[in-house]
Design a protein around this motif. Structure first.
Motif, PDB file in Angstrom:
ATOM      1  N   GLY A  36      -1.995   2.119  66.748  1.00  0.00           N
ATOM      2  CA  GLY A  36      -3.193   2.437  67.529  1.00  0.00           C
ATOM      3  C   GLY A  36      -3.150   3.798  68.196  1.00  0.00           C
ATOM      4  O   GLY A  36      -3.576   3.975  69.330  1.00  0.00           O
ATOM      5  N   TRP A  37      -2.648   4.797  67.466  1.00  0.00           N
ATOM      6  CA  TRP A  37      -2.555   6.141  68.027  1.00  0.00           C
ATOM      7  C   TRP A  37      -3.940   6.769  68.219  1.00  0.00           C
ATOM      8  O   TRP A  37      -4.827   6.601  67.374  1.00  0.00           O
ATOM      9  CB  TRP A  37      -1.769   7.040  67.079  1.00  0.00           C
ATOM     10  N   PRO A  38      -4.140   7.528  69.305  1.00  0.00           N
ATOM     11  CA  PRO A  38      -5.369   8.336  69.408  1.00  0.00           C
ATOM     12  C   PRO A  38      -5.456   9.287  68.224  1.00  0.00           C
ATOM     13  O   PRO A  38      -4.440   9.839  67.781  1.00  0.00           O
ATOM     14  CB  PRO A  38      -5.169   9.104  70.724  1.00  0.00           C
ATOM     15  N   LYS A  39      -6.650   9.491  67.708  1.00  0.00           N
ATOM     16  CA  LYS A  39      -6.791  10.261  66.473  1.00  0.00           C
ATOM     17  C   LYS A  39      -6.277  11.694  66.610  1.00  0.00           C
ATOM     18  O   LYS A  39      -5.762  12.272  65.649  1.00  0.00           O
ATOM     19  CB  LYS A  39      -8.243  10.262  65.994  1.00  0.00           C
ATOM     20  N   ASP A  40      -6.400  12.289  67.799  1.00  0.00           N
ATOM     21  CA  ASP A  40      -5.951  13.660  67.969  1.00  0.00           C
ATOM     22  C   ASP A  40      -4.428  13.775  67.955  1.00  0.00           C
ATOM     23  O   ASP A  40      -3.887  14.867  67.762  1.00  0.00           O
ATOM     24  CB  ASP A  40      -6.494  14.245  69.278  1.00  0.00           C
ATOM     25  N   LEU A  41      -3.721  12.650  68.169  1.00  0.00           N
ATOM     26  CA  LEU A  41      -2.264  12.646  68.047  1.00  0.00           C
ATOM     27  C   LEU A  41      -1.833  12.173  66.670  1.00  0.00           C
ATOM     28  O   LEU A  41      -0.859  12.670  66.108  1.00  0.00           O
ATOM     29  CB  LEU A  41      -1.641  11.744  69.117  1.00  0.00           C
ATOM     30  N   ALA A  42      -2.574  11.219  66.114  1.00  0.00           N
ATOM     31  CA  ALA A  42      -2.199  10.647  64.820  1.00  0.00           C
ATOM     32  C   ALA A  42      -2.223  11.687  63.711  1.00  0.00           C
ATOM     33  O   ALA A  42      -1.461  11.592  62.740  1.00  0.00           O
ATOM     34  CB  ALA A  42      -3.131   9.488  64.469  1.00  0.00           C
ATOM     35  N   ARG A  43      -3.069  12.703  63.836  1.00  0.00           N
ATOM     36  CA  ARG A  43      -3.179  13.696  62.765  1.00  0.00           C
ATOM     37  C   ARG A  43      -2.108  14.788  62.843  1.00  0.00           C
ATOM     38  O   ARG A  43      -1.990  15.592  61.929  1.00  0.00           O
ATOM     39  CB  ARG A  43      -4.564  14.354  62.795  1.00  0.00           C
ATOM     40  N   LEU A  44      -1.319  14.790  63.898  1.00  0.00           N
ATOM     41  CA  LEU A  44      -0.300  15.814  64.051  1.00  0.00           C
ATOM     42  C   LEU A  44       0.878  15.569  63.119  1.00  0.00           C
ATOM     43  O   LEU A  44       1.197  14.434  62.788  1.00  0.00           O
ATOM     44  CB  LEU A  44       0.191  15.870  65.503  1.00  0.00           C
ATOM     45  N   GLN A  45       1.541  16.643  62.719  1.00  0.00           N
ATOM     46  CA  GLN A  45       2.663  16.557  61.793  1.00  0.00           C
ATOM     47  C   GLN A  45       3.910  16.028  62.483  1.00  0.00           C
ATOM     48  O   GLN A  45       4.156  16.292  63.656  1.00  0.00           O
ATOM     49  CB  GLN A  45       2.966  17.926  61.198  1.00  0.00           C
ATOM     50  N   VAL A  46       4.698  15.273  61.740  1.00  0.00           N
ATOM     51  CA  VAL A  46       5.954  14.724  62.246  1.00  0.00           C
ATOM     52  C   VAL A  46       7.135  15.407  61.584  1.00  0.00           C
ATOM     53  O   VAL A  46       8.010  15.967  62.239  1.00  0.00           O
ATOM     54  CB  VAL A  46       6.024  13.196  61.983  1.00  0.00           C
ATOM     55  N   SER A  47       7.190  15.351  60.253  1.00  0.00           N
ATOM     56  CA  SER A  47       8.362  15.854  59.528  1.00  0.00           C
ATOM     57  C   SER A  47       8.427  17.376  59.594  1.00  0.00           C
ATOM     58  O   SER A  47       7.431  18.063  59.837  1.00  0.00           O
ATOM     59  CB  SER A  47       8.307  15.398  58.068  1.00  0.00           C
ATOM     60  N   GLY A  48       9.622  17.875  59.381  1.00  0.00           N
ATOM     61  CA  GLY A  48       9.807  19.321  59.318  1.00  0.00           C
ATOM     62  C   GLY A  48       9.918  20.000  60.660  1.00  0.00           C
ATOM     63  O   GLY A  48       9.906  21.234  60.728  1.00  0.00           O
ATOM     64  N   THR A  49      10.032  19.226  61.737  1.00  0.00           N
ATOM     65  CA  THR A  49      10.171  19.834  63.050  1.00  0.00           C
ATOM     66  C   THR A  49      11.619  20.254  63.240  1.00  0.00           C
ATOM     67  O   THR A  49      12.485  19.433  63.536  1.00  0.00           O
ATOM     68  CB  THR A  49       9.752  18.849  64.160  1.00  0.00           C
ATOM     69  N   ASP A  50      11.895  21.533  63.026  1.00  0.00           N
ATOM     70  CA  ASP A  50      13.249  22.025  63.228  1.00  0.00           C
ATOM     71  C   ASP A  50      13.194  23.336  63.982  1.00  0.00           C
ATOM     72  O   ASP A  50      12.251  24.125  63.828  1.00  0.00           O
ATOM     73  CB  ASP A  50      13.981  22.199  61.905  1.00  0.00           C
ATOM     74  N   LEU A  51      14.208  23.564  64.803  1.00  0.00           N
ATOM     75  CA  LEU A  51      14.251  24.717  65.687  1.00  0.00           C
ATOM     76  C   LEU A  51      15.674  25.245  65.725  1.00  0.00           C
ATOM     77  O   LEU A  51      16.624  24.543  65.377  1.00  0.00           O
ATOM     78  CB  LEU A  51      13.795  24.322  67.104  1.00  0.00           C
ATOM     79  N   ASP A  52      15.816  26.467  66.209  1.00  0.00           N
ATOM     80  CA  ASP A  52      17.128  27.091  66.334  1.00  0.00           C
ATOM     81  C   ASP A  52      17.300  27.641  67.745  1.00  0.00           C
ATOM     82  O   ASP A  52      16.322  27.905  68.455  1.00  0.00           O
ATOM     83  CB  ASP A  52      17.288  28.239  65.328  1.00  0.00           C
ATOM     84  N   ASP A  53      18.560  27.819  68.118  1.00  0.00           N
ATOM     85  CA  ASP A  53      18.879  28.515  69.361  1.00  0.00           C
ATOM     86  C   ASP A  53      19.178  29.969  69.041  1.00  0.00           C
ATOM     87  O   ASP A  53      20.022  30.263  68.183  1.00  0.00           O
ATOM     88  CB  ASP A  53      20.101  27.879  70.037  1.00  0.00           C
ATOM     89  N   PRO A  54      18.509  30.922  69.717  1.00  0.00           N
ATOM     90  CA  PRO A  54      18.790  32.337  69.446  1.00  0.00           C
ATOM     91  C   PRO A  54      20.210  32.733  69.824  1.00  0.00           C
ATOM     92  O   PRO A  54      20.769  33.684  69.292  1.00  0.00           O
ATOM     93  CB  PRO A  54      17.756  33.072  70.302  1.00  0.00           C
ATOM     94  N   ARG A  55      20.809  31.993  70.771  1.00  0.00           N
ATOM     95  CA  ARG A  55      22.198  32.224  71.176  1.00  0.00           C
ATOM     96  C   ARG A  55      22.779  30.899  71.633  1.00  0.00           C
ATOM     97  O   ARG A  55      22.040  29.997  72.043  1.00  0.00           O
ATOM     98  CB  ARG A  55      22.276  33.266  72.291  1.00  0.00           C
ATOM     99  N   PRO A  56      24.091  30.723  71.579  1.00  0.00           N
ATOM    100  CA  PRO A  56      24.688  29.458  72.012  1.00  0.00           C
ATOM    101  C   PRO A  56      24.379  29.181  73.476  1.00  0.00           C
ATOM    102  O   PRO A  56      24.452  30.091  74.316  1.00  0.00           O
ATOM    103  CB  PRO A  56      26.192  29.694  71.797  1.00  0.00           C
ATOM    104  N   PRO A  57      24.004  27.943  73.804  1.00  0.00           N
ATOM    105  CA  PRO A  57      23.714  27.624  75.207  1.00  0.00           C
ATOM    106  C   PRO A  57      24.971  27.699  76.055  1.00  0.00           C
ATOM    107  O   PRO A  57      26.079  27.430  75.580  1.00  0.00           O
ATOM    108  CB  PRO A  57      23.163  26.199  75.143  1.00  0.00           C
ATOM    109  N   ALA A  58      24.798  28.075  77.315  1.00  0.00           N
ATOM    110  CA  ALA A  58      25.931  28.199  78.228  1.00  0.00           C
ATOM    111  C   ALA A  58      26.502  26.829  78.571  1.00  0.00           C
ATOM    112  O   ALA A  58      25.815  25.802  78.479  1.00  0.00           O
ATOM    113  CB  ALA A  58      25.486  28.916  79.504  1.00  0.00           C
ATOM    114  N   ASP A  59      27.760  26.806  78.976  1.00  0.00           N
ATOM    115  CA  ASP A  59      28.368  25.555  79.422  1.00  0.00           C
ATOM    116  C   ASP A  59      27.665  25.074  80.690  1.00  0.00           C
ATOM    117  O   ASP A  59      27.412  25.867  81.604  1.00  0.00           O
ATOM    118  CB  ASP A  59      29.858  25.757  79.719  1.00  0.00           C
ATOM    119  N   PRO A  60      27.341  23.777  80.769  1.00  0.00           N
ATOM    120  CA  PRO A  60      26.645  23.270  81.961  1.00  0.00           C
ATOM    121  C   PRO A  60      27.565  23.206  83.162  1.00  0.00           C
ATOM    122  O   PRO A  60      28.781  23.057  83.035  1.00  0.00           O
ATOM    123  CB  PRO A  60      26.199  21.863  81.530  1.00  0.00           C
TER     124      PRO A  60
END
Length: 257
Positions: free
Chosen positions: A126-150
């Motif tokens: 029962g997803w709202p249509k404006d969310l149901a039409r959004l893409q799921v697969s292929g969502t990939d991202l990169d870090d431009p630099r390694p994250p700092a130690d927390p």
């Protein structure tokens, strides 16, 4: 509470999974899903780690919102969602898609470069249509630099070093880890965390640290195995300073969503 569940498609079911799994009583309950939408503009995507942290924070903001508790307008949907299998689905949007998503009831969490909008749970079909039409697969991202130690005082959601997950999958898993942490904290610790704006970090553990974490008694997320990885895979350990100080369970106990 229900067992951990991650899926990357709104209509995913056991029959669609590449990994066989047994149905349980929780599968027979009406199924709901928590939608998350990450803004990924063409040519200006967010950093991966920032997106993961922002997704985790978005889940916490919703869980702590007055509309999701007591007699709030989202409270019944949240209860229904938590009574069945916990599902979080991450979709992506840009431009007009993002503006339409922003117009729907929800909360937007903002990181350094990431924006993630979380919505109250909806029925699996029962997803709202404006969310149901959004893409799921292929969502990939990169870090431009390694994250700092927390910093030692910062809650950390540690990702398994043994699993290769897409950014969307990892965002959902980080959200699970944040939710487990929220459930385990005392009311006082929840209030303090919320008052500070839910600071947290998401990092990948080294192999030796990971072995220690999964047997530490800290909250542990196991995946249900609907997509990408096998069922029962340990994906996230939630390391909050308050849980290190107050072990309310025996060492080695696995807490799973």
């Amino acid at each position: 509470m229900s067992s951990d569940e991650t899926t990357t498609a709104a209509d995913a079911g056991a029959q669609d999974s590449p990994f066989p799994r047994e149905r349980t009583a929780r599968d027979e309950a009406p199924q709901f899903v928590l939608p998350l939408v990450v803004r990924i503009e063409r040519g200006d995507p967010p950093a991966r780690t920032d997106a993961l942290e922002t997704a985790a924070r978005a889940v916490l903001v919703l869980l702590g919102d007055e509309r999701a508790n007591g007699d709030g307008e989202w409270a019944q949907a949240v209860r229904d969602w938590q009574d069945a299998r916990i599902r979080k689905v991450v979709r992506r949007a840009r431009g007009a898609e993002w503006r339409r998503a922003e117009a729907l009831p929800g909360i937007t969490a903002t990181g350094g470069s990431a924006e993630v909008r979380v919505f109250p749970p909806v029925p699996l079909d029962g997803w709202p249509k404006d969310l149901a039409r959004l893409q799921v697969s292929g969502t990939d991202l990169d870090d431009p630099r390694p994250p700092a130690d927390p910093d030692a005082a910062t809650p950390v959601l540690w990702l398994s070093p043994d699993l290769d997950m897409s950014a969307g999958k990892a965002m959902a898993q980080a959200g699970h880890g944040a939710q487990l942490t929220w459930w385990e904290l005392s009311g006082e610790d929840r209030s303090a965390w919320r008052g500070a704006g839910f600071p947290l970090a998401v990092r990948t553990a080294g192999p030796e640290r990971w072995e220690q974490l999964v047997t530490s008694g800290l909250p542990l997320v196991r995946d249900a195995g609907f997509t990408e990885i096998a069922p029962g895979s340990c994906t996230v350990v939630a390391d909050h300073p308050a849980l290190r100080l107050d072990r309310r369970w025996p060492d080695g106990t696995v807490r799973a969503l």
